[in-house]
Design a protein around this motif. Structure first.
Motif, PDB file in Angstrom:
ATOM      1  N   ARG A 158       0.826  -1.218   0.000  1.00 20.76           N
ATOM      2  CA  ARG A 158       0.000   0.000   0.000  1.00 20.76           C
ATOM      3  C   ARG A 158       0.859   1.268   0.000  1.00 20.76           C
ATOM      4  NH1 ARG A 158      -4.951  -1.297  -0.049  1.00 20.76           N
ATOM      5  NH2 ARG A 158      -5.680  -3.289   0.777  1.00 20.76           N
ATOM      6  N   ASP A 159       2.043   1.184   0.589  1.00 22.09           N
ATOM      7  CA  ASP A 159       2.950   2.333   0.577  1.00 22.09           C
ATOM      8  C   ASP A 159       3.552   2.577  -0.807  1.00 22.09           C
ATOM      9  OD1 ASP A 159       2.522   2.649   3.309  1.00 22.09           O
ATOM     10  OD2 ASP A 159       4.415   1.690   3.894  1.00 22.09           O
ATOM     11  N   LYS A 160       3.586   1.543  -1.648  1.00 24.39           N
ATOM     12  CA  LYS A 160       4.254   1.638  -2.951  1.00 24.39           C
ATOM     13  C   LYS A 160       3.292   1.782  -4.134  1.00 24.39           C
ATOM     14  CE  LYS A 160       8.155  -1.303  -1.554  1.00 24.39           C
ATOM     15  NZ  LYS A 160       9.278  -0.397  -1.687  1.00 24.39           N
ATOM     16  N   TRP A 161       2.100   1.199  -4.047  1.00 24.42           N
ATOM     17  CA  TRP A 161       1.184   1.172  -5.180  1.00 24.42           C
ATOM     18  C   TRP A 161      -0.226   1.554  -4.750  1.00 24.42           C
ATOM     19  CZ3 TRP A 161       4.721  -2.863  -4.445  1.00 24.42           C
ATOM     20  CH2 TRP A 161       5.720  -2.965  -5.417  1.00 24.42           C
ATOM     21  N   GLU A 162      -0.994   2.007  -5.740  1.00 22.87           N
ATOM     22  CA  GLU A 162      -2.407   2.293  -5.522  1.00 22.87           C
ATOM     23  C   GLU A 162      -3.189   1.010  -5.802  1.00 22.87           C
ATOM     24  OE1 GLU A 162      -6.047   4.887  -7.425  1.00 22.87           O
ATOM     25  OE2 GLU A 162      -3.998   5.555  -7.808  1.00 22.87           O
ATOM     26  N   VAL A 163      -3.447   0.269  -4.730  1.00 24.61           N
ATOM     27  CA  VAL A 163      -4.230  -0.966  -4.837  1.00 24.61           C
ATOM     28  C   VAL A 163      -5.424  -0.854  -3.900  1.00 24.61           C
ATOM     29  CG1 VAL A 163      -2.217  -2.351  -5.475  1.00 24.61           C
ATOM     30  CG2 VAL A 163      -2.909  -2.221  -3.082  1.00 24.61           C
ATOM     31  N   GLU A 164      -6.443  -1.630  -4.182  1.00 29.10           N
ATOM     32  CA  GLU A 164      -7.635  -1.569  -3.326  1.00 29.10           C
ATOM     33  C   GLU A 164      -7.682  -2.706  -2.318  1.00 29.10           C
ATOM     34  OE1 GLU A 164     -12.434  -1.442  -3.665  1.00 29.10           O
ATOM     35  OE2 GLU A 164     -11.261  -0.207  -5.047  1.00 29.10           O
ATOM     36  N   LYS A 165      -7.694  -3.947  -2.793  1.00 30.43           N
ATOM     37  CA  LYS A 165      -7.823  -5.090  -1.895  1.00 30.43           C
ATOM     38  C   LYS A 165      -6.665  -6.058  -2.103  1.00 30.43           C
ATOM     39  CE  LYS A 165     -12.854  -4.886  -1.746  1.00 30.43           C
ATOM     40  NZ  LYS A 165     -14.112  -5.662  -1.944  1.00 30.43           N
ATOM     41  N   ILE A 166      -6.236  -6.661  -0.998  1.00 28.11           N
ATOM     42  CA  ILE A 166      -5.145  -7.628  -1.023  1.00 28.11           C
ATOM     43  C   ILE A 166      -5.611  -8.873  -0.270  1.00 28.11           C
ATOM     44  CG2 ILE A 166      -2.771  -8.128  -0.324  1.00 28.11           C
ATOM     45  CD1 ILE A 166      -2.311  -5.053  -0.248  1.00 28.11           C
ATOM     46  N   ALA A 167      -5.379 -10.038  -0.862  1.00 29.14           N
ATOM     47  CA  ALA A 167      -5.666 -11.307  -0.185  1.00 29.14           C
ATOM     48  C   ALA A 167      -4.446 -12.207  -0.322  1.00 29.14           C
ATOM     49  CB  ALA A 167      -6.891 -11.992  -0.788  1.00 29.14           C
ATOM     50  N   MET A 168      -4.009 -12.759   0.809  1.00 28.44           N
ATOM     51  CA  MET A 168      -2.901 -13.714   0.824  1.00 28.44           C
ATOM     52  C   MET A 168      -3.307 -14.878   1.715  1.00 28.44           C
ATOM     53  SD  MET A 168       0.491 -11.487   1.533  1.00 28.44           S
ATOM     54  CE  MET A 168       0.672  -9.848   0.918  1.00 28.44           C
ATOM     55  N   GLU A 169      -3.220 -16.068   1.178  1.00 25.48           N
ATOM     56  CA  GLU A 169      -3.461 -17.263   1.984  1.00 25.48           C
ATOM     57  C   GLU A 169      -2.308 -18.233   1.769  1.00 25.48           C
ATOM     58  OE1 GLU A 169      -7.288 -19.095   1.930  1.00 25.48           O
ATOM     59  OE2 GLU A 169      -8.320 -17.190   2.278  1.00 25.48           O
ATOM     60  N   HIS A 170      -1.783 -18.760   2.879  1.00 24.69           N
ATOM     61  CA  HIS A 170      -0.702 -19.738   2.838  1.00 24.69           C
ATOM     62  C   HIS A 170      -1.196 -21.011   3.497  1.00 24.69           C
ATOM     63  CE1 HIS A 170       3.223 -21.468   2.682  1.00 24.69           C
ATOM     64  NE2 HIS A 170       3.808 -20.321   2.351  1.00 24.69           N
ATOM     65  N   ARG A 171      -0.943 -22.111   2.859  1.00 27.17           N
ATOM     66  CA  ARG A 171      -1.354 -23.406   3.397  1.00 27.17           C
ATOM     67  C   ARG A 171      -0.220 -24.003   4.219  1.00 27.17           C
ATOM     68  NH1 ARG A 171      -3.746 -28.339  -0.252  1.00 27.17           N
ATOM     69  NH2 ARG A 171      -4.044 -29.828   1.432  1.00 27.17           N
ATOM     70  N   ILE A 172      -0.569 -24.658   5.318  1.00 19.76           N
ATOM     71  CA  ILE A 172       0.397 -25.403   6.112  1.00 19.76           C
ATOM     72  C   ILE A 172      -0.087 -26.844   6.225  1.00 19.76           C
ATOM     73  CG2 ILE A 172       1.305 -23.411   7.369  1.00 19.76           C
ATOM     74  CD1 ILE A 172      -0.528 -24.212   9.726  1.00 19.76           C
ATOM     75  N   GLY A 173       0.745 -27.689   6.797  1.00 15.76           N
ATOM     76  CA  GLY A 173       0.433 -29.114   6.853  1.00 15.76           C
ATOM     77  C   GLY A 173       0.896 -29.782   5.570  1.00 15.76           C
ATOM     78  N   LEU A 174       0.329 -30.942   5.285  1.00 20.76           N
ATOM     79  CA  LEU A 174       0.707 -31.682   4.076  1.00 20.76           C
ATOM     80  C   LEU A 174       0.052 -31.069   2.848  1.00 20.76           C
ATOM     81  CD1 LEU A 174       0.506 -35.385   5.324  1.00 20.76           C
ATOM     82  CD2 LEU A 174       2.551 -34.000   4.919  1.00 20.76           C
ATOM     83  N   VAL A 175       0.860 -30.796   1.830  1.00 24.42           N
ATOM     84  CA  VAL A 175       0.366 -30.221   0.581  1.00 24.42           C
ATOM     85  C   VAL A 175       0.818 -31.146  -0.550  1.00 24.42           C
ATOM     86  CG1 VAL A 175       0.346 -28.231  -0.947  1.00 24.42           C
ATOM     87  CG2 VAL A 175       0.542 -27.887   1.533  1.00 24.42           C
ATOM     88  N   PRO A 176      -0.128 -31.883  -1.151  1.00 26.59           N
ATOM     89  CA  PRO A 176       0.236 -32.798  -2.230  1.00 26.59           C
ATOM     90  C   PRO A 176       0.726 -32.058  -3.475  1.00 26.59           C
ATOM     91  CG  PRO A 176      -1.963 -33.279  -1.362  1.00 26.59           C
ATOM     92  CD  PRO A 176      -1.540 -31.961  -0.793  1.00 26.59           C
TER      93      PRO A 176
END
Length: 146
Positions: free
Chosen positions: A69-87
């Motif tokens: 947000r400090d660098k670009w004009e963006v509206e919404k941000i979504a980040m999801e990281h999975r943990i555990g076993l990932v095939p």
């Protein structure tokens, strides 16, 4: 302006994550997905296992949102990281960012994945077809040993 950050054990839902950032005032949604591949350095990878201290991982992910947000004009941000076993062939991280125009969201999503890999404390273990395994560091990690 909204930030959605999650660290979860279940499968990531691309459609749900992109709908989180969709906005009538934005003409662009850029998405980056890290899928698990079946090989590394000539070894056949069967699955991966991710571990994280969730409160710290989320805190660092929110820091990345603020940096964006400090660098670009963006509206919404979504980040999801999975943990555990990932095939193999499933996503371990999805980042989606909306902006009025494509340039900002494209640059922001590139910055997001590079920075997440460098500062968010998530560890991964590769489990190979021969049942051996190895914990790996992202080459971008600031704490990586030389």
């Amino acid at each position: 302006m909204e930030n959605h950050v999650e660290v979860r054990e279940n499968k990531l839902d691309l459609e749900k994550i992109t709908s989180t950032v969709t906005s009538p005032s934005c003409g662009a949604v850029s998405v980056f997905i890290v899928y698990q591949r079946n090989n590394f350095d000539g070894k056949r990878v069967k699955t991966l296992e991710y571990e994280a201290y969730i409160p710290m991982a989320k805190k660092k992910m929110f820091e990345v949102c603020q940096q964006i947000r400090d660098k670009w004009e963006v509206e919404k941000i979504a980040m999801e990281h999975r943990i555990g076993l990932v095939p193999v062939t499933e996503a371990s991280i999805i980042i989606a960012i909306s902006s009025p125009h494509r340039k900002e969201s494209l640059e922001a999503v590139q910055y997001a994945i590079d920075t997440v890999k460098a500062i968010v404390p998530v560890w991964k273990k590769e489990i190979y077809e021969d049942e051996s395994s190895q914990w790996k560091e992202n080459k971008e990690c600031y704490w990586k040993s030389s």
